[in-house]
Design a protein around this motif. Structure first.
Motif, PDB file in Angstrom:
ATOM      1  N   GLU A  12       0.750  -1.190  -0.144  1.00  0.00           N
ATOM      2  CA  GLU A  12       0.155   0.029   0.075  1.00  0.00           C
ATOM      3  C   GLU A  12       1.105   1.295   0.060  1.00  0.00           C
ATOM      4  OE1 GLU A  12      -3.328   0.540   0.420  1.00  0.00           O
ATOM      5  OE2 GLU A  12      -3.974  -1.620   0.500  1.00  0.00           O
ATOM      6  N   LYS A  13       1.861   1.443   1.022  1.00  0.00           N
ATOM      7  CA  LYS A  13       2.790   2.360   0.917  1.00  0.00           C
ATOM      8  C   LYS A  13       3.597   2.641  -0.394  1.00  0.00           C
ATOM      9  CE  LYS A  13       3.040   3.686   5.668  1.00  0.00           C
ATOM     10  NZ  LYS A  13       2.390   2.532   6.162  1.00  0.00           N
ATOM     11  N   GLU A  14       3.980   1.429  -0.781  1.00  0.00           N
ATOM     12  CA  GLU A  14       4.797   1.460  -2.168  1.00  0.00           C
ATOM     13  C   GLU A  14       3.977   2.036  -3.182  1.00  0.00           C
ATOM     14  OE1 GLU A  14       7.995  -1.439  -4.148  1.00  0.00           O
ATOM     15  OE2 GLU A  14       5.866  -2.260  -4.197  1.00  0.00           O
ATOM     16  N   ASN A  15       2.906   1.523  -3.399  1.00  0.00           N
ATOM     17  CA  ASN A  15       1.678   2.058  -4.359  1.00  0.00           C
ATOM     18  C   ASN A  15       1.576   3.608  -4.248  1.00  0.00           C
ATOM     19  OD1 ASN A  15       0.063   1.761  -6.454  1.00  0.00           O
ATOM     20  ND2 ASN A  15      -1.644   1.361  -5.145  1.00  0.00           N
ATOM     21  N   SER A  16       1.456   4.030  -2.963  1.00  0.00           N
ATOM     22  CA  SER A  16       1.502   5.402  -2.883  1.00  0.00           C
ATOM     23  C   SER A  16       2.607   6.265  -3.418  1.00  0.00           C
ATOM     24  CB  SER A  16       1.145   5.965  -1.579  1.00  0.00           C
ATOM     25  OG  SER A  16       0.058   5.161  -1.137  1.00  0.00           O
ATOM     26  N   ALA A  17       3.588   5.619  -3.086  1.00  0.00           N
ATOM     27  CA  ALA A  17       4.871   6.397  -3.539  1.00  0.00           C
ATOM     28  C   ALA A  17       5.055   6.233  -4.988  1.00  0.00           C
ATOM     29  CB  ALA A  17       6.135   5.514  -2.875  1.00  0.00           C
ATOM     30  N   LEU A  18       4.779   5.021  -5.621  1.00  0.00           N
ATOM     31  CA  LEU A  18       4.786   5.064  -7.036  1.00  0.00           C
ATOM     32  C   LEU A  18       3.911   5.876  -7.783  1.00  0.00           C
ATOM     33  CD1 LEU A  18       5.205   1.309  -7.471  1.00  0.00           C
ATOM     34  CD2 LEU A  18       6.833   2.821  -7.979  1.00  0.00           C
ATOM     35  N   ARG A  19       2.622   5.957  -7.100  1.00  0.00           N
ATOM     36  CA  ARG A  19       1.724   7.048  -7.577  1.00  0.00           C
ATOM     37  C   ARG A  19       2.367   8.526  -7.624  1.00  0.00           C
ATOM     38  NH1 ARG A  19      -3.396   4.940  -9.048  1.00  0.00           N
ATOM     39  NH2 ARG A  19      -3.676   2.983  -8.337  1.00  0.00           N
ATOM     40  N   GLN A  20       2.604   8.839  -6.589  1.00  0.00           N
ATOM     41  CA  GLN A  20       3.333   9.983  -6.479  1.00  0.00           C
ATOM     42  C   GLN A  20       4.434  10.329  -7.625  1.00  0.00           C
ATOM     43  OE1 GLN A  20       2.271  12.773  -4.564  1.00  0.00           O
ATOM     44  NE2 GLN A  20       3.275  13.992  -5.805  1.00  0.00           N
ATOM     45  N   GLU A  21       5.296   9.291  -7.517  1.00  0.00           N
ATOM     46  CA  GLU A  21       6.376   9.419  -8.659  1.00  0.00           C
ATOM     47  C   GLU A  21       5.888   9.508  -9.926  1.00  0.00           C
ATOM     48  OE1 GLU A  21      10.529   7.182  -9.971  1.00  0.00           O
ATOM     49  OE2 GLU A  21       9.426   6.758  -7.966  1.00  0.00           O
ATOM     50  N   VAL A  22       4.656   8.893 -10.444  1.00  0.00           N
ATOM     51  CA  VAL A  22       4.187   8.808 -11.751  1.00  0.00           C
ATOM     52  C   VAL A  22       3.670  10.352 -11.745  1.00  0.00           C
ATOM     53  CG1 VAL A  22       2.088   8.058 -13.190  1.00  0.00           C
ATOM     54  CG2 VAL A  22       3.622   6.354 -11.920  1.00  0.00           C
TER      55      VAL A  22
END
Length: 150
Positions: free
Chosen positions: A116-126
């Motif tokens: 969940e945390k990694e997904n949030s970080a990836l979405r922010q990076e995208v």
């Protein structure tokens, strides 16, 4: 200098190499609770790492609800040593099974939390990369409007 479609591209052309998605590391502010990690690790083995552990499709399938057999009352006069040995063996097996299930559920919960945390970080990076790409496209469009296509 300009090149027509038929010409060979220069050797110094700055084309980035392809990137293997598995090698990309994203900073994830994730520090699992040590108590939770202890509940997800097998004693005497290395600590469970939610960043690395991947679960198969099979492991993540929901388990069916299994109806328990009805309890059969055994009168006291039939509870011999063999009966009690079977009971002890069954109780130990049931405990091992419950503990194994709990361990797996804890591992999956911690892995899900990390994802969940990694997904949030990836979405922010995208989102950041899309914004940057938009700026680059604007700069390129202005350049090409003034000097022609690259």
């Amino acid at each position: 200098s300009r090149f027509s479609a038929g010409q060979i591209l220069p050797a110094n052309r700055n084309t980035p190499s392809p990137i293997d998605p598995e090698t990309i590391q994203v900073p994830v502010g994730y520090e699992p609770d040590p108590a939770d990690l202890a509940l997800s690790s097998i004693p005497g083995q290395e600590m469970f790492d939610p960043r690395k552990r991947k679960f198969s499709e099979e492991e993540l399938k929901p388990q069916p609800m299994i109806k328990k057999a009805r309890k059969v009352f055994i009168p006291d006069d039939l509870k011999d040593d063999k009966y009690w040995a079977r009971r002890r063996k069954n109780n130990m097996a049931a405990k091992r099974s419950r503990d194994a299930r709990r361990l797996k559920e804890n591992q999956i919960a911690i892995r899900a939390s990390f994802l969940e945390k990694e997904n949030s970080a990836l979405r922010q990076e995208v989102a950041d990369l899309r914004k940057e790409l938009g700026k680059c496209k604007n700069v390129l469009a202005k350049y090409e409007a003034r000097h022609g296509p690259l």
